[in-house]
Design an enzyme around this catalytic site. Structure first.
Site, short mmCIF file in Angstrom:
data_model
loop_
_atom_site.label_atom_id
_atom_site.label_comp_id
_atom_site.label_asym_id
_atom_site.label_seq_id
_atom_site.Cartn_x
_atom_site.Cartn_y
_atom_site.Cartn_z
N LYS A 192 0.84 -1.20 0.00
CA LYS A 192 0.00 0.00 0.00
C LYS A 192 0.88 1.25 0.00
O LYS A 192 0.59 2.23 -0.71
CB LYS A 192 -0.94 -0.02 1.22
CG LYS A 192 -2.08 -1.01 1.05
CD LYS A 192 -2.78 -1.37 2.34
CE LYS A 192 -3.76 -2.53 2.07
NZ LYS A 192 -4.29 -3.15 3.27
N ASP A 194 -11.66 1.82 3.40
CA ASP A 194 -11.95 0.39 3.37
C ASP A 194 -13.44 0.13 3.10
O ASP A 194 -13.82 -0.98 2.71
CB ASP A 194 -11.64 -0.24 4.75
CG ASP A 194 -10.31 -0.99 4.78
OD1 ASP A 194 -9.94 -1.56 3.75
OD2 ASP A 194 -9.68 -0.99 5.85
N GLN A 219 -5.03 -1.78 9.37
CA GLN A 219 -4.86 -3.14 8.84
C GLN A 219 -5.44 -4.18 9.81
O GLN A 219 -5.15 -4.16 11.00
CB GLN A 219 -3.36 -3.39 8.60
CG GLN A 219 -3.04 -4.68 7.88
CD GLN A 219 -3.52 -4.70 6.43
OE1 GLN A 219 -3.58 -3.68 5.77
NE2 GLN A 219 -3.85 -5.88 5.94
#
Ligand code: GUN
Length: 285
Positions: free
Chosen positions: A53, A120, A97
């Site tokens: 990322k 997300d 995460q």
């Protein structure tokens, strides 16, 4: 018949190329999309995802911050960081995460992320907006699945789409996105009876269950589009999808491989969400 292979890496590269052009235009207006990634602990797979990322941000010209926190970080300290990032103007997207260490409640952390920075698409408000069909930041892997189906040129409207798996991250949202594309959607899961009879009716089959090579040719109608979201690490270290690619490709229509199918799309859609969030923050979307 051997199916055509849907190349997620190539689609990703095309999307990233058009994003790069847009980022350049935005920077001329003084807007630089910013993504903050938070990693708690040292899970090896998570470390790889986070590095990827960070690299994607760098390649696209985004501002990026990676916060690597010790596994013993308290929930209160993590929530304080999320609160700080919620208020930070240079940050348009926040990704914590998952999985988090056991002593931290994931839901509390997801709920704390500002809805407009939830790249997300996991926040209950974004999930709710997806359900009712309002504008929202879409979860990355499901959005990537839809993009790959679109790229086959096969119309989703009126087709029978079958989704195997009912997770919050993939199965449920992908079924909602398929409905939004006017497909007729059936969901199968671990308790479904006569699963093969159902999947054999699918024009579009999406598999997201986390069981290596579960779907073989007997599950697939000839010519069906097959999208494999699985990423299973085998004992020999190799990566396998949920679909037995070698047998299924002999009967299916366009099919995604693992690796190189859905996987590359997830980070690309994350970057797209961050770009959308940045434009919205500056009144440009
Ligand atoms: N861990 C594995 N996949 C994901 C993802 O898409 N988002 C987050 N936040 N964590 C993950």
């Amino acid at each position: 018949m051997t199916a055509s292979i849907i190349n997620g890496k190539e689609v990703s590269q095309e999307l990233r190329a058009s994003m790069t052009a847009e980022v350049q235009q935005l920077s001329e207006q003084g807007v630089v999309p910013g993504l903050a990634v938070v990693l708690v602990g040292e899970d090896p797979a998570s470390q790889v995802y986070v590095r990827n990322k960070e690299k994607a941000c760098h390649d696209l010209g985004f501002y990026s911050e990676v916060h690597r926190l010790h596994a013993s970080t308290s929930q209160a300290d993590l929530l304080a960081l999320v609160d700080k990032l919620n208020k930070q103007e240079s940050i348009n997207g926040i990704l914590v995460q998952l999985p988090l260490p056991g002593h931290i409640e994931e839901k509390a952390v997801i709920d704390a992320i500002a809805v407009e920075k939830d790249v997300d698409g996991f926040h209950p408000v974004n999930v709710g907006n997806l359900v009712i069909g309002d504008d929202s930041l879409l979860p990355c892997t499901p959005a990537g699945v839809i993009e790959l189906i679109k790229r086959t040129g096969i119309e989703m409207s009126g087709k029978h789409a079958v989704v195997i798996g009912r997770s919050n991250i993939v199965g449920k949202p992908v079924s909602l996105l398929l409905q939004r594309e006017n497909a007729t959607v059936t969901m199968c899961h671990s308790r479904t009876a006569n699963m093969k009879e159902i999947t054999r009716q699918a024009d579009i089959l999406v598999v997201a269950i986390g069981r290596a090579n579960f779907v073989d040719a007997e599950y697939v109608k000839p010519g069906a589009v097959v999208i494999d979201v699985g990423m299973n690490r085998l004992d020999n270290g190799k990566l396998a999808g949920d679909v037995d690619f070698e047998s299924v490709k002999e009967v299916s229509g366009p099919i995604t491989p693992v690796p190189g199918g859905v996987g590359p799309m997830t980070i690309t859609m994350l970057m797209q969400n961050t770009l959308i969030a940045a434009k919205r923050a500056h009144g440009l979307a």
